[in-house]
Design an enzyme around this catalytic site. Structure first.
Site, PDB file in Angstrom:
ATOM      1  N   SER A  81       0.808  -1.226   0.000  1.00  0.00           N
ATOM      2  CA  SER A  81       0.000   0.000   0.000  1.00  0.00           C
ATOM      3  C   SER A  81       0.832   1.263   0.000  1.00  0.00           C
ATOM      4  O   SER A  81       0.276   2.370  -0.026  1.00  0.00           O
ATOM      5  CB  SER A  81      -0.899   0.044   1.235  1.00  0.00           C
ATOM      6  OG  SER A  81      -1.807  -1.012   1.219  1.00  0.00           O
ATOM      7  N   THR A 197      -1.942   2.467   4.000  1.00  0.00           N
ATOM      8  CA  THR A 197      -1.319   3.793   4.075  1.00  0.00           C
ATOM      9  C   THR A 197      -0.737   4.097   5.456  1.00  0.00           C
ATOM     10  O   THR A 197      -1.387   3.838   6.468  1.00  0.00           O
ATOM     11  CB  THR A 197      -2.398   4.855   3.775  1.00  0.00           C
ATOM     12  OG1 THR A 197      -2.806   4.666   2.440  1.00  0.00           O
ATOM     13  CG2 THR A 197      -1.889   6.263   3.986  1.00  0.00           C
ATOM     14  N   THR A 215       1.557   6.945   0.600  1.00  0.00           N
ATOM     15  CA  THR A 215       0.766   5.803   0.131  1.00  0.00           C
ATOM     16  C   THR A 215       0.967   5.577  -1.361  1.00  0.00           C
ATOM     17  O   THR A 215       1.381   6.491  -2.083  1.00  0.00           O
ATOM     18  CB  THR A 215      -0.735   6.087   0.387  1.00  0.00           C
ATOM     19  OG1 THR A 215      -1.496   4.915   0.106  1.00  0.00           O
ATOM     20  CG2 THR A 215      -1.267   7.214  -0.472  1.00  0.00           C
ATOM     21  N   ARG A 225      -5.763   9.257 -10.469  1.00  0.00           N
ATOM     22  CA  ARG A 225      -6.573   9.444  -9.265  1.00  0.00           C
ATOM     23  C   ARG A 225      -5.664   9.817  -8.088  1.00  0.00           C
ATOM     24  O   ARG A 225      -4.604   9.240  -7.885  1.00  0.00           O
ATOM     25  CB  ARG A 225      -7.336   8.162  -8.955  1.00  0.00           C
ATOM     26  CG  ARG A 225      -8.178   8.203  -7.674  1.00  0.00           C
ATOM     27  CD  ARG A 225      -7.445   7.669  -6.470  1.00  0.00           C
ATOM     28  NE  ARG A 225      -8.307   7.551  -5.295  1.00  0.00           N
ATOM     29  CZ  ARG A 225      -7.860   7.291  -4.085  1.00  0.00           C
ATOM     30  NH1 ARG A 225      -6.572   7.109  -3.865  1.00  0.00           N
ATOM     31  NH2 ARG A 225      -8.689   7.192  -3.054  1.00  0.00           N
ATOM     32  N   THR A 248      -6.408   7.285   7.113  1.00  0.00           N
ATOM     33  CA  THR A 248      -6.229   6.138   6.239  1.00  0.00           C
ATOM     34  C   THR A 248      -7.616   5.645   5.824  1.00  0.00           C
ATOM     35  O   THR A 248      -8.600   5.967   6.475  1.00  0.00           O
ATOM     36  CB  THR A 248      -5.442   5.022   6.959  1.00  0.00           C
ATOM     37  OG1 THR A 248      -5.311   3.897   6.083  1.00  0.00           O
ATOM     38  CG2 THR A 248      -6.127   4.560   8.229  1.00  0.00           C
ATOM     39  N   GLY A 249      -7.665   4.896   4.757  1.00  0.00           N
ATOM     40  CA  GLY A 249      -8.953   4.371   4.315  1.00  0.00           C
ATOM     41  C   GLY A 249      -9.354   4.937   2.970  1.00  0.00           C
ATOM     42  O   GLY A 249      -8.507   5.369   2.188  1.00  0.00           O
TER      43      GLY A 249
HETATM   44  C1  SD4 Z   1      -6.176   6.642  -0.534  1.00  0.00           C
HETATM   45  N1  SD4 Z   1      -6.263   6.807   1.862  1.00  0.00           N
HETATM   46  O1  SD4 Z   1      -5.443   6.743  -1.504  1.00  0.00           O
HETATM   47  C2  SD4 Z   1      -5.583   6.171   0.766  1.00  0.00           C
HETATM   48  C3  SD4 Z   1      -5.603   4.691   0.798  1.00  0.00           C
HETATM   49  C4  SD4 Z   1      -5.450   4.084   2.136  1.00  0.00           C
HETATM   50  O2  SD4 Z   1      -5.359   2.394   3.462  1.00  0.00           O
HETATM   51  O3  SD4 Z   1      -5.382   4.699   3.155  1.00  0.00           O
HETATM   52  N2  SD4 Z   1      -5.419   2.847   2.241  1.00  0.00           N
HETATM   53  O4  SD4 Z   1      -7.380   6.847  -0.573  1.00  0.00           O
END
Ligand code: SD4
Length: 337
Positions: A81, A197, A215, A225, A248-249
């Site tokens: 990630s 991330t 990330t 993106r 994160t997320g």
């Molecule tokens: C994103 N927040 O690119 C990041 C991805 C992520 O755990 O956190 N993954 O949207």
């Protein structure tokens, strides 16, 4: 005259705030009584936190600590990630998003950067050597090369294999790539390749605060993106008078509520880091509705000026790591759903 007036106004505002809200405004120049602290997203970033601690614990600057810390997963090919070995976009290109912010409100970020492992260090140079805050794509790469970074292939055979398997169905499902962390929690901790991330925020021995977030973004995203992670205010925010937060997320959801800035502003109003993260998470859930939010992973971490830490997630499975002079602790974040 006018600068004297604005100084008067801001000191008056600070005094009022001090009276109203002792905690969030606890003397910004006072040394943190409990010493430095660093907090990162996800249990598997324990090593990264230790790296940051090796700088903080010996009196180093929070900015140096967070940069060194997040470089650990950036260089780890097993971390799919972040950085080298990150899962690519749907065209098979590994594109990195990263940002950094210091105690003075300086910040730098790179978005959709290809071929450079340590995106966070490029972001730091954007902050320190350019008049800008953000560089993107080809321009970010050009800048990195001008600063002596070397181009390399970031797509490892494992990530290429995963991408080729994904291509068979080509179904974009961010939550599937983020994984159902609740169900997989044990496995996640046992198998270090299933990472996410890294957001890291720290307070140093001088009570200065900095943060970094880095990330490879959501796997199989559209080319170009950009998520929350490199966006100041979304994936990271630092206010040296109040605290710092990172996320994160599913980045789109964090951007929509200006997540990390929201957490910091809630701490400014006197909320603890955990309560501030919780309130930001509630906004994500409210916007999406409970049913949709049940399959939506968003997590925030935060630290305040007093060195208190906290975190919260939409759903279970989000974890975080804290280092202080008492050692390292790994926590399961509370969640709403
Ligand atoms: C994103 N927040 O690119 C990041 C991805 C992520 O755990 O956190 N993954 O949207």
């Amino acid at each position: 005259m006018s600068s004297r007036r604005s100084f008067f106004h801001s000191s008056l505002a600070a005094s009022v705030a001090l009276l109203l809200n002792k905690k969030a405004f606890s003397n910004p120049f006072q040394k943190n009584a409990d010493g430095p602290v660093v907090i990162s997203t996800w249990a598997h970033n324990a090593k990264a936190n230790n790296e940051a601690w090796s700088i903080l614990g010996s009196g180093g600057r929070a900015l140096d600590a967070v940069e060194a810390g997040v470089k650990i997963p950036e260089a780890d090919p097993n971390d799919q990630s972040v950085g080298y070995g990150g899962l690519p976009d749907r065209d098979g290109r590994v594109t990195l998003d990263s940002c950094i912010m210091d105690e003075l409100g300086n910040c730098g970020s790179v978005m959709c950067l290809e071929h450079i492992m340590h995106a966070v260090s490029v972001a730091r140079l954007v902050m320190e050597k350019t008049p800008h805050v953000q560089l993107v794509g080809a321009g970010a790469l050009e800048f990195a090369l001008s600063q002596g970074f070397k181009k390399q292939n970031l797509l490892t055979p494992e990530s290429e294999k995963a991408w080729k398997a994904w291509l068979k169905e080509s179904k974009y499902d961010p939550m599937n790539t983020i994984k159902n962390l609740k169900a997989n929690e044990k496995k996640l901790r046992a198998t270090p390749q299933q990472h996410d991330t890294i957001g890291m925020v720290a307070v140093d021995a001088k009570n200065n605060i900095s943060g970094a977030c880095t990330t490879s973004g959501l796997a199989y995203k559209m080319h170009g993106r950009v998520g929350d992670s490199p966006i100041i205010g979304a994936g990271l925010f630092v206010d040296n008078e109040v605290g710092a937060a990172s996320s994160t997320g599913v980045g789109e959801e964090v951007v929509r509520i200006c997540g990390s800035h929201t957490v910091v502003e809630l701490m400014r109003q006197g909320l603890t880091p955990e309560a501030a993260c919780k309130q930001a998470i509630e906004r994500v859930i409210k916007r999406n509705g409970i049913e949709k939010a049940k399959s939506l992973q968003v997590g925030f971490i935060a630290v305040n000026k007093a060195g208190e830490t906290g975190a919260y997630g939409t759903i279970g499975g989000f974890s975080y790591v804290v280092n202080t002079n008492k050692g390292q602790q790994i926590f399961d974040a509370k969640s709403i759903l």
